[in-house]
Design an enzyme around this catalytic site. Structure first.
Site, PDB file in Angstrom:
ATOM      1  N   LYS A 139       0.784  -1.162   0.164  1.00  0.00           N
ATOM      2  CA  LYS A 139      -0.173   0.091   0.244  1.00  0.00           C
ATOM      3  C   LYS A 139       0.800   1.260  -0.054  1.00  0.00           C
ATOM      4  O   LYS A 139       0.325   2.235  -0.617  1.00  0.00           O
ATOM      5  CB  LYS A 139      -0.904  -0.020   1.474  1.00  0.00           C
ATOM      6  CG  LYS A 139      -2.334   0.565   1.081  1.00  0.00           C
ATOM      7  CD  LYS A 139      -2.998  -0.065   2.201  1.00  0.00           C
ATOM      8  CE  LYS A 139      -2.563  -0.383   3.556  1.00  0.00           C
ATOM      9  NZ  LYS A 139      -3.260  -1.061   4.586  1.00  0.00           N
ATOM     10  N   GLN A 147      -6.643  -2.062   9.990  1.00  0.00           N
ATOM     11  CA  GLN A 147      -6.225  -3.245   9.368  1.00  0.00           C
ATOM     12  C   GLN A 147      -6.895  -4.068  10.530  1.00  0.00           C
ATOM     13  O   GLN A 147      -7.032  -4.293  11.631  1.00  0.00           O
ATOM     14  CB  GLN A 147      -4.796  -3.279   9.794  1.00  0.00           C
ATOM     15  CG  GLN A 147      -3.971  -2.461   8.766  1.00  0.00           C
ATOM     16  CD  GLN A 147      -3.686  -3.295   7.435  1.00  0.00           C
ATOM     17  OE1 GLN A 147      -3.269  -2.601   6.636  1.00  0.00           O
ATOM     18  NE2 GLN A 147      -3.662  -4.413   7.659  1.00  0.00           N
ATOM     19  N   ASP A 198     -12.472   1.212   3.238  1.00  0.00           N
ATOM     20  CA  ASP A 198     -12.520  -0.101   3.162  1.00  0.00           C
ATOM     21  C   ASP A 198     -13.990  -0.624   3.013  1.00  0.00           C
ATOM     22  O   ASP A 198     -14.186  -1.798   2.920  1.00  0.00           O
ATOM     23  CB  ASP A 198     -12.188  -0.589   4.514  1.00  0.00           C
ATOM     24  CG  ASP A 198     -11.088  -1.535   4.430  1.00  0.00           C
ATOM     25  OD1 ASP A 198     -10.441  -1.810   3.379  1.00  0.00           O
ATOM     26  OD2 ASP A 198     -10.756  -2.059   5.438  1.00  0.00           O
TER      27      ASP A 198
HETATM   28  N1  MHF Z   1      -9.277  -3.605   7.038  1.00  0.00           N
HETATM   29  C1  MHF Z   1      -8.615  -4.391   6.170  1.00  0.00           C
HETATM   30  N2  MHF Z   1      -8.872  -4.312   4.921  1.00  0.00           N
HETATM   31  C2  MHF Z   1      -8.113  -5.460   4.156  1.00  0.00           C
HETATM   32  O1  MHF Z   1      -8.265  -5.354   3.064  1.00  0.00           O
HETATM   33  C3  MHF Z   1      -7.055  -6.193   4.817  1.00  0.00           C
HETATM   34  C4  MHF Z   1      -7.146  -6.104   6.296  1.00  0.00           C
HETATM   35  N3  MHF Z   1      -7.609  -5.133   6.928  1.00  0.00           N
HETATM   36  N4  MHF Z   1      -6.161  -6.638   6.685  1.00  0.00           N
HETATM   37  C5  MHF Z   1      -5.132  -7.709   5.950  1.00  0.00           C
HETATM   38  C6  MHF Z   1      -5.822  -8.374   4.761  1.00  0.00           C
HETATM   39  C7  MHF Z   1      -4.722  -8.983   3.965  1.00  0.00           C
HETATM   40  N5  MHF Z   1      -4.775  -7.972   2.814  1.00  0.00           N
HETATM   41  C8  MHF Z   1      -3.853  -7.889   1.771  1.00  0.00           C
HETATM   42  C9  MHF Z   1      -2.633  -8.563   1.958  1.00  0.00           C
HETATM   43  C10 MHF Z   1      -1.657  -8.682   1.040  1.00  0.00           C
HETATM   44  C11 MHF Z   1      -1.848  -7.733  -0.163  1.00  0.00           C
HETATM   45  C12 MHF Z   1      -0.837  -7.471  -1.435  1.00  0.00           C
HETATM   46  O2  MHF Z   1      -0.631  -6.609  -1.848  1.00  0.00           O
HETATM   47  N6  MHF Z   1      -0.096  -8.811  -1.438  1.00  0.00           N
HETATM   48  C13 MHF Z   1       1.076  -9.026  -2.666  1.00  0.00           C
HETATM   49  C14 MHF Z   1       2.146  -9.342  -2.131  1.00  0.00           C
HETATM   50  C15 MHF Z   1       3.055  -8.522  -1.137  1.00  0.00           C
HETATM   51  C16 MHF Z   1       4.324  -9.128  -0.797  1.00  0.00           C
HETATM   52  O3  MHF Z   1       5.038  -9.797  -1.510  1.00  0.00           O
HETATM   53  O4  MHF Z   1       4.789  -8.744   0.209  1.00  0.00           O
HETATM   54  C17 MHF Z   1       0.392 -10.043  -3.670  1.00  0.00           C
HETATM   55  O5  MHF Z   1       0.924 -10.140  -4.607  1.00  0.00           O
HETATM   56  O6  MHF Z   1      -0.447 -10.738  -3.281  1.00  0.00           O
HETATM   57  C18 MHF Z   1      -2.824  -6.748  -0.270  1.00  0.00           C
HETATM   58  C19 MHF Z   1      -3.849  -7.035   0.665  1.00  0.00           C
HETATM   59  C20 MHF Z   1      -5.709  -6.791   2.771  1.00  0.00           C
HETATM   60  N7  MHF Z   1      -6.346  -7.227   4.056  1.00  0.00           N
END
Ligand code: MHF
Ligand code: NAP
Length: 296
Positions: free
Chosen positions: A57, A101, A124
């Site tokens: 983010k 979160q 959100d």
């Molecule tokens: N209020 C709230 N809203 C959310 O959408 C949310 C939470 N809390 N708590 C955690 C979860 C998990 N969420 C996530 C977790 C990972 C990515 C993400 O961008 N993952 C990348 C990898 C990042 C890395 O390699 O470090 C991907 O490609 O999946 C996005 C949202 C969103 N989530």
């Protein structure tokens, strides 16, 4: 005969495209509004999925031109402390989006905190007003992960009308709003959860299967209908034998990709789409605020 391999739904590529467009919109509005959009994230304690979210983010905000007002609290933060922080952000004119979160440590009441966020800053889409708008099919801020799933399906022109969609998981964050959005898109929706009986017989009926459970690779090939569209929302941290760690989804990707028509990877699938939708919600609140100022 060639082995069939599912087409990858590339969330990372689409998220990059969306962020580029958001950046252009922000640049064109900035002089008129006189400030950048702002997003505030409150994180309590350390959850691996949350940490991945925060990392991605902050990178994306910097790229689009959104100011970050994050605050990381220790795991013993109090309800009153967080309520105070939310109230201050509600009043802060530099902040267009607020996100808490999830999950929160057990001593905190997440539902009550979500009530405190001003509905027009609810990036959100989890405030009861915005969830209510979703139930009623009215416009409003939509939950980011399910909105990201819908956008990805749309990008690949996947036909949803009349299809059997199975959502595995019933959280307020993902499963419930996901089911409502699929219903809005004319799917026949089944929601399954930890008390559902005979999961395999339910999931194998799915033309569209959404896994939002948080159990590493629990969706195995025998649970998937050949030709299905498989969306993996799960973000699980797995520790390898050598002590290093990696992210894994809820779907056994290597097995399922040989029989599905479409599949999302982890990483690179729904995670980046969630981030893109969060930024889109923030920019849309920013533009709404600007329109209000213009009318005064
Ligand atoms: N209020 C709230 N809203 C959310 O959408 C949310 C939470 N809390 N708590 C955690 C979860 C998990 N969420 C996530 C977790 C990972 C990515 C993400 O961008 N993952 C990348 C990898 C990042 C890395 O390699 O470090 C991907 O490609 O999946 C996005 C949202 C969103 N989530
Ligand atoms: N990619 C992203 O952007 C993104 C965004 C948000 C979350 N996530 C990830 O998605 C996963 C789910 O998140 P969440 O917030 O929805 O989690 P959650 O609040 O823990 O909900 C999990 C859901 O799965 C159900 N479940 C648990 N074990 C099950 C089993 N063995 N069989 C069937 N159902 C089972 C639970 O059922 P009960 O209701 O009966 O307990 C619950 O409804 C996590 O890995 C999370 O990190 C990813």
């Amino acid at each position: 005969m060639d082995a069939k391999i599912a087409q990858i739904l590339d969330g990372k590529a689409l998220a990059t495209k969306i962020q580029g467009e958001l950046g252009d919109r922000v640049r064109s509005m900035q002089t008129q509004i006189g400030r950048l959009p702002g997003l505030a994230v409150l994180m309590v304690g350390d959850n691996p999925a949350s940490a991945a979210y925060v990392r991605n983010k902050e990178r994306a905000c910097a790229k689009v031109g959104i100011a970050s007002f994050g605050k990381h609290y220790p795991a013993n933060a109090t309800q009153a402390e967080l309520e105070l922080a939310i109230h201050a952000l509600n009043e802060d004119d530099r902040v267009d989006g607020i996100l808490v979160q999830l999950p929160l440590p057990d001593h905190l009441d997440a539902i009550s905190l979500l009530y405190q966020i001003a509905p027009d800053k609810d990036a959100d889409g989890l405030h009861p007003i915005n969830l209510g708008r979703l139930v009623r099919g009215e416009p409003g801020l939509r939950s980011c992960t399910p909105a990201g799933v819908m956008r990805l399906l749309q990008e690949y022109r996947i036909d949803l009308k009349g299809k059997n969609a199975v959502v595995l998981g019933r959280s307020i964050l993902v499963g419930k709003p996901m089911a409502l959005m699929l219903l809005e898109a004319d799917c026949t929706v089944t929601v399954a959860h930890s008390r559902s009986q005979n999961l395999e017989s339910i999931t194998s009926q799915a033309d569209i299967l959404i896994a939002a459970v948080g159990r590493t690779e629990m969706i195995t090939a025998n649970m998937v209908k050949p030709g299905a569209v498989v969306i993996d929302v799960g973000i699980n941290r797995v520790v390898n034998l050598d002590g290093t760690s990696r992210l894994a989804g809820d779907v056994d990707f290597d097995a399922v990709k040989t029989l599905a028509d479409f599949i999302t990877p982890v990483p690179g699938g729904i995670g980046p789409m969630t981030v893109a939708m969060l930024l889109e919600n923030t920019v849309s609140s920013y533009i709404k605020t600007a329109e209000k100022i213009g009318k005064n």
